[in-house]
Structures are given as structure tokens and as C-alpha cells.
Design an enzyme around this catalytic site. Structure first.
Site, PDB file in Angstrom:
ATOM      1  NE  ARG A 173      -4.734  -1.946  -2.741  1.00 30.60           N
ATOM      2  CZ  ARG A 173      -4.781  -3.237  -3.013  1.00 30.60           C
ATOM      3  NH1 ARG A 173      -5.913  -3.872  -2.935  1.00 30.60           N
ATOM      4  NH2 ARG A 173      -3.711  -3.896  -3.385  1.00 30.60           N
ATOM      5  NE  ARG A 177       1.727  -3.413   9.965  1.00 35.07           N
ATOM      6  CZ  ARG A 177       2.329  -3.841   8.862  1.00 35.07           C
ATOM      7  NH1 ARG A 177       3.606  -3.614   8.686  1.00 35.07           N
ATOM      8  NH2 ARG A 177       1.663  -4.481   7.945  1.00 35.07           N
ATOM      9  NE  ARG A 250      -4.133   5.744 -14.223  1.00 30.70           N
ATOM     10  CZ  ARG A 250      -3.629   6.716 -14.957  1.00 30.70           C
ATOM     11  NH1 ARG A 250      -4.368   7.354 -15.867  1.00 30.70           N
ATOM     12  NH2 ARG A 250      -2.358   7.051 -14.805  1.00 30.70           N
ATOM     13  NE  ARG A 281       4.098  -0.762  -8.485  1.00 32.70           N
ATOM     14  CZ  ARG A 281       3.056  -1.254  -7.833  1.00 32.70           C
ATOM     15  NH1 ARG A 281       3.137  -1.461  -6.536  1.00 32.70           N
ATOM     16  NH2 ARG A 281       1.934  -1.548  -8.444  1.00 32.70           N
ATOM     17  CD  GLU A 301       3.827  -0.937 -11.801  1.00 33.26           C
ATOM     18  OE1 GLU A 301       4.503  -1.859 -11.298  1.00 33.26           O
ATOM     19  OE2 GLU A 301       2.710  -0.607 -11.381  1.00 33.26           O
ATOM     20  CE1 TYR A 349      -5.637  -3.155  -6.720  1.00 35.10           C
ATOM     21  CE2 TYR A 349      -6.473  -0.992  -6.094  1.00 35.10           C
ATOM     22  CZ  TYR A 349      -5.420  -1.847  -6.293  1.00 35.10           C
ATOM     23  OH  TYR A 349      -4.155  -1.385  -6.050  1.00 35.10           O
ATOM     24  CG  ASP A 351      -5.174  -8.091  -2.952  1.00 33.50           C
ATOM     25  OD1 ASP A 351      -4.836  -7.283  -3.839  1.00 33.50           O
ATOM     26  OD2 ASP A 351      -5.205  -7.798  -1.751  1.00 33.50           O
TER      27      ASP A 351
END
Ligand code: UDP
Length: 368
Positions: A173, A177, A250, A281, A301, A349, A351
Site C-alpha cells: 500500500r 517515488r 485491529r 499518529r 491515535e 481493507y 478504501d
């Protein structure tokens, strides 16, 4: 005699709302029941002091699919937010996703060629040819420095398991770059809904009866008599009373604080990638919407192990869970009056754009 509703939709999250909306467009009568006291599931946002709080974690809508983008724009206007999170490793700040800005800060390299050579040398020194687990996959992709500073601590906190045990697929994921580009997502369409996510679901559910605080699993017998067909979007193992065992997840916990300052961290998302900081985070909600309020609201979090009764967030896709899911999915498939869908129903999972696309597709399969 026919039943009062064509569809009972269990769960007022994104999947349930899109499906109910689509079925209403086709002239079907839907009843939506929702266990919690609000609609919108995990994309729920609450407006506090003019700031939309992402109560179940940061949600950034992004898609490569022009159709889905157009579809979503029927329910909201999006702002021009571009996700460019920051990593904080013991106070050192790096750009995410891993790109030329990150490589420059880490190694002082200025060109893609130098950066690639650096990664290649670290990969060779580690001697990895075919990566198996996440640790090897990460080093193979970005070398040992990035793995140690930006991946290991964060991933082990998030999943509660060692990187040497986790599947390599998790890290696929993560974009890498060789350009100076801090945009986390490759997708051409991205933004945050100007009126928050809850308003999207509200619009989707316009004209549809919604009952909150209704636990379908407790009132199954009575509710089932009301509708011809049922869409269930909760955890699939709960639907069958965990008869083969519980699927693992989780979970997340958020500590939210209002701060008497206009700007706490200068960006919406900061990942704490060291092992010592207990949270993964900090989200500063106003930055998703370029907020100029005098106060700010932040959420730390924390990632937790899940247990029965705790809110499930991420499926743990290991062999045991996949096999267990398949057993539950097989019982569900045998029931022709039942549809099971969404992140929890499909133990996947997804999006948000995947969820919307799948719900529309599922609605298209329904008898006219
Ligand atoms: N990840 C990481 N360091 C980061 C951010 C992400 O190692 O700073 C890895 C981590 O293994 C995580 C995966 O990338 O589980 C996916 O992260 P992402 O932020 O895309 O996940 P989400 O926002 O869905 O929780």
C-alpha cells in the site's frame, strides 16, 4: 401478503447508505437499522467549533475512477485538500510518502539516480532477493535506513506484531517515488467534503426510514419479518454467533483534545514512526479543511488489539482469518434472501471509493 419493506439494510455506514440509496432510486422500499446512535459508520464526522472531527480516524476521499468521483459529487462538494502527511522520528521530520524530499533529507542526495543507488546498495547489503515477510519487503523496496526510521516502529505499533511476522502485502500500500512529490495518493481525484462526511450519508439516505440504536442481532426475528431481503453490513462472524470462532481485527482508540491555539502541528497528519511514542499518529482536524479558527482540535491515535465487544477497524488478513472468513461467507452465500457487504461483512481493507463502487455494483445485481 407482501412485506412492508423490500429491503432491510443493517448498518447506516457508507456501504449500507449507497445500497439503500440505489434501491430507493429503483423504487424499492428500504428500512435502515443502525446499532449506534448516529449514521455514517466510521466515516462519521461531527462539527465542533466549526471544525469537522473525524471521530473514527482520518478519512481522505481519493479515487482513480471518474464515475465514482462524479457519483460522490452528487452528495457533496469536495475541497482541494491533498494528503501530504509528515513523519516524526524522534523529532526528525520527513516527508511522506517516500519520495525525493524524504531521500534528500535522509541522505543529502539530490537526484533520482543517487537515491536509487543508495537504496540498491542497502538492499544488496541486506542480501534480500525474494522478500517474504514485511521486513524483507520493506528493505527490498526502500533500504534499511527508511525501514528502521519510518516503517518498523510505525508498523509494529499499528499491527501489534513484529515486521518479521507480518505479511509483505501490507507494505504494498505504501507508495515510493523518485520525484519531488509529497502527494500521498496517486489518484487523480482527491478531497475532503466541505460539509463533512456525515452530510454525505445524510443526503444518500434522504427519504429513507432510518432507525438508530437498533441492534439487529438482538432483534433479528422481529426485524426479518418486515422485509423481503436483508443487506447485512456488520461483522460476518457475529451474524452466525461466532460458531466457528472469531475473526481478528485491529482496533483504534482516539484521545481528542481542544487546544487554545490556532495551529498545533501545521499539517493534518503526523505519523510518529518511532517505537517509543505510544500513539501512531496525531490528526489535527482543521487542516483537512484549511480552517482558520482561533482554536484547534487534535486526536492522538492509538492502535489496540481487538477483543469481542471492542470496535473493529482493520481486518487481520492472515491465513487463519481468511479461511475462517471463507467458512462464514459460504453459509451466507447459501441464504438467497441475504446479502452481506462492506468492510466488516466482507472482512476486507477497502478504501471509501472501493466501498461505494462495490455497493453500487451489488445494487445492480438485485432483481428489478
Ligand atoms: N506505514 C509505515 N510508515 C508510515 C505510514 C505507513 O510504515 O509512516 C506502513 C504501515 O505498515 C501501514 C501501511 O504502511 O500499516 C499502510 O499505511 P496507511 O497509512 O496507508 O494506512 P491507513 O491510513 O489505511 O491506516
Amino acid at each position: 401478503m407482501g412485506k412492508r419493506y423490500d429491503y432491510l439494510v443493517v448498518g447506516a455506514g457508507l456501504y449500507g447508505a449507497v445500497f439503500a440509496h440505489e434501491m430507493r432510486q429503483r423504487g424499492k422500499r428500504c428500512l435502515v437499522v443502525e446499532k449506534s446512535g448516529h449514521i455514517a459508520g466510521h466515516i462519521y464526522t461531527a462539527r465542533v467549533d466549526g471544525i469537522d472531527i473525524h471521530q473514527y480516524g482520518a478519512h481522505i476521499f481519493h479515487t482513480h475512477d471518474a464515475e465514482i468521483w462524479r457519483y460522490m459529487k452528487r452528495f457533496t462538494r469536495f475541497n482541494h485538500y491533498i494528503n501530504s502527511p509528515i513523519a516524526n522520528y524522534h523529532g526528525e521530520i520527513y516527508n511522506l510518502p517516500f519520495n525525493m524530499n524524504t531521500f534528500n533529507k535522509l541522505w543529502g542526495v539530490a537526484t533520482p539516480h543517487e537515491a536509487a543507488a543508495k537504496i540498491e546498495a542497502q538492499r544488496r547489503a541486506a542480501g534480500i532477493e525474494t522478500p517474504h515477510k514485511l521486513e524483507e519487503q520493506a528493505i527490498f523496496l526502500v533500504g534499511t535506513d527508511i525501514y528502521e526510521k519510518l516503517i518498523k516502529g510505525y508498523t509494529e505499533k499499528q499491527w501489534g506484531r513484529a515486521c518479521t511476522q507480518l505479511p509483505a502485502s501490507l507494505i504494498k500500500r505504501l507508495p515510493v517515488r523518485f520525484v519531488y512529490d509529497n502527494n500521498y495518493f496517486d489518484d487523480p481525484y482527491q478531497g475532503i467534503p466541505k460539509d463533512g462526511y456525515t452530510a454525505i450519508v445524510e443526503h444518500m439516505l434522504e427519504g429513507i426510514e432510518v432507525r438508530l440504536n437498533v441492534d439487529y442481532l438482538k432483534e433479528r426475528a422481529a426485524l426479518s419479518t418486515l422485509a423481503e431481503r436483508t443487506l447485512y453490513t456488520g461483522p460476518i462472524d457475529a451474524l452466525y454467533d461466532y460458531r466457528y470462532g472469531t475473526l481478528e481485527y485491529r482496533s483504534l482508540r482516539f484521545e481528542t483534545e481542544v487546544l487554545d491555539m490556532p495551529n498545533y502541528q501545521g499539517v493534518a497528519v503526523v505519523n510518529y514512526t518511532d517505537a517509543q511514542t505510544p500513539f501512531t499518529r496525531i490528526i489535527e482536524h482543521k487542516h483537512f479543511a484549511f480552517g482558520a479558527q482561533p482554536k484547534t482540535i487534535i486526536s492522538r491515535e492509538y492502535s489496540n488489539e481487538w477483543a469481542l465487544g471492542v470496535e473493529p477497524y482493520y481486518p487481520v488478513n492472515n491465513l487463519r482469518n481468511i479461511e475462517l472468513y471463507n467458512r462464514y461467507a459460504a453459509i451466507a452465500a447459501a441464504n438467497k434472501e441475504l446479502i452481506v457487504g462492506g468492510r466488516l461483512g466482507e472482512y476486507a481493507y477497502y478504501d471509501m471509493d472501493d466501498v461505494v463502487a462495490r455497493a453500487i455494483k451489488r445494487a445492480d445485481l438485485e432483481p428489478r
